[in-house]
Design a protein around this motif. Structure first.
Motif, short mmCIF file in Angstrom:
data_model
loop_
_atom_site.label_atom_id
_atom_site.label_comp_id
_atom_site.label_asym_id
_atom_site.label_seq_id
_atom_site.Cartn_x
_atom_site.Cartn_y
_atom_site.Cartn_z
N ILE A 87 54.61 58.14 -60.12
CA ILE A 87 55.13 59.11 -61.10
C ILE A 87 55.25 58.43 -62.46
CG2 ILE A 87 57.02 60.67 -61.66
CD1 ILE A 87 55.65 61.41 -59.05
N CYS A 88 54.57 58.98 -63.42
CA CYS A 88 54.62 58.42 -64.78
C CYS A 88 56.03 58.59 -65.36
CB CYS A 88 53.60 59.15 -65.67
SG CYS A 88 53.59 58.53 -67.36
N PRO A 89 56.59 57.52 -65.90
CA PRO A 89 57.94 57.63 -66.45
C PRO A 89 58.01 58.37 -67.80
CG PRO A 89 57.12 55.40 -66.68
CD PRO A 89 56.08 56.15 -65.92
N HIS A 90 56.86 58.82 -68.31
CA HIS A 90 56.90 59.60 -69.54
C HIS A 90 57.36 61.02 -69.21
CE1 HIS A 90 54.74 61.78 -73.01
NE2 HIS A 90 55.89 61.30 -73.47
N LEU A 91 56.49 61.83 -68.64
CA LEU A 91 56.87 63.20 -68.30
C LEU A 91 56.51 63.54 -66.86
CD1 LEU A 91 56.01 65.06 -71.63
CD2 LEU A 91 58.25 64.39 -70.80
N GLU A 105 46.19 54.98 -64.74
CA GLU A 105 46.04 55.84 -65.91
C GLU A 105 46.73 57.17 -65.66
OE1 GLU A 105 41.86 54.42 -67.85
OE2 GLU A 105 41.71 55.77 -66.12
N CYS A 106 47.41 57.63 -66.67
CA CYS A 106 48.09 58.91 -66.58
C CYS A 106 47.20 59.98 -67.24
CB CYS A 106 49.45 58.86 -67.27
SG CYS A 106 50.33 60.42 -67.11
N PRO A 107 46.88 61.04 -66.50
CA PRO A 107 45.97 62.04 -67.04
C PRO A 107 46.61 62.94 -68.09
CG PRO A 107 46.75 62.72 -64.88
CD PRO A 107 47.29 61.35 -65.13
N CYS A 108 47.91 62.92 -68.20
CA CYS A 108 48.57 63.90 -69.08
C CYS A 108 48.54 63.51 -70.56
CB CYS A 108 50.00 64.11 -68.62
SG CYS A 108 50.06 64.92 -67.01
N HIS A 109 48.95 62.30 -70.89
CA HIS A 109 49.02 61.91 -72.30
C HIS A 109 48.41 60.55 -72.54
CE1 HIS A 109 52.55 64.51 -71.30
NE2 HIS A 109 51.98 65.22 -72.25
N GLY A 110 47.60 60.10 -71.60
CA GLY A 110 46.85 58.86 -71.81
C GLY A 110 47.63 57.57 -71.61
#
Ligand code: FES
Length: 161
Positions: A87-91, A105-110
């Motif tokens: 789980i990406c700690p951004h969103l 790599e996170c697909p949502c915000h790079g």
């Protein structure tokens, strides 16, 4: 507060009832506090959710394995095992492992993380969370009930194998 027929409650009686009520509250608090001290507190611990990931020798050095349902990656480095949250700690998007880049790599915000989960680029505010991992017998067991936030990678986060 005398009634017109003389049978009402006098002010003195009303104040007396007030004192009795106040005393009853104080006694109740004392009894409740004493009982609370005498009874051991039952700590409600969150039940552990254990992921039995497999045998230790099934994890090859340099390999990152995803457990899709639990959203957990296990990375076996040369020094040990690291269980990372996907789980990406951004969103909170789910990151993916890109082996040729040796990066998550996170697909949502790079957002990009290295193989130890540290932020390489993008908006994530901290590294990927980790989970407690143990080797029990020859099985790798991950406690997925509590993600552990961290500021950086430290060698102590590895389970040495
Ligand atoms: S949710 Fe991963 S970079 Fe935004």
């Amino acid at each position: 507060m005398m009634a017109q027929n003389g049978k009402g409650i006098s002010r003195r009686t009303l104040i007396g009832y007030g004192w009795i009520g106040a005393a009853a509250i104080v006694v109740g608090e004392l009894i409740g506090g004493t009982l609370a001290l005498l009874w051991p507190k039952v700590r409600k611990e969150k039940a552990k959710k254990l992921l039995v990931a497999g045998k230790i020798d099934e994890f090859k050095v340099g390999q990152v394995v995803l457990f899709r349902k639990e959203k957990v990656f296990i990375n076996r480095t040369e020094e040990g095992l690291l269980a990372l949250s996907a789980i990406c700690p951004h969103l909170r998007c789910v990151v993916r492992w890109t082996e040729p880049k040796n990066a998550f790599e996170c697909p949502c915000h790079g957002g990009v993380f290295n193989d130890l989960g540290e932020v390489v680029s993008g908006p994530p505010p901290r590294p990927l969370d980790i989970y407690e991992v143990k080797v029990a017998g020859n099985k790798v067991v991950v406690d997925t009930s509590k993600a552990i936030q961290r500021k950086e990678f430290r060698r102590s986060q590895l389970i040495l194998v």
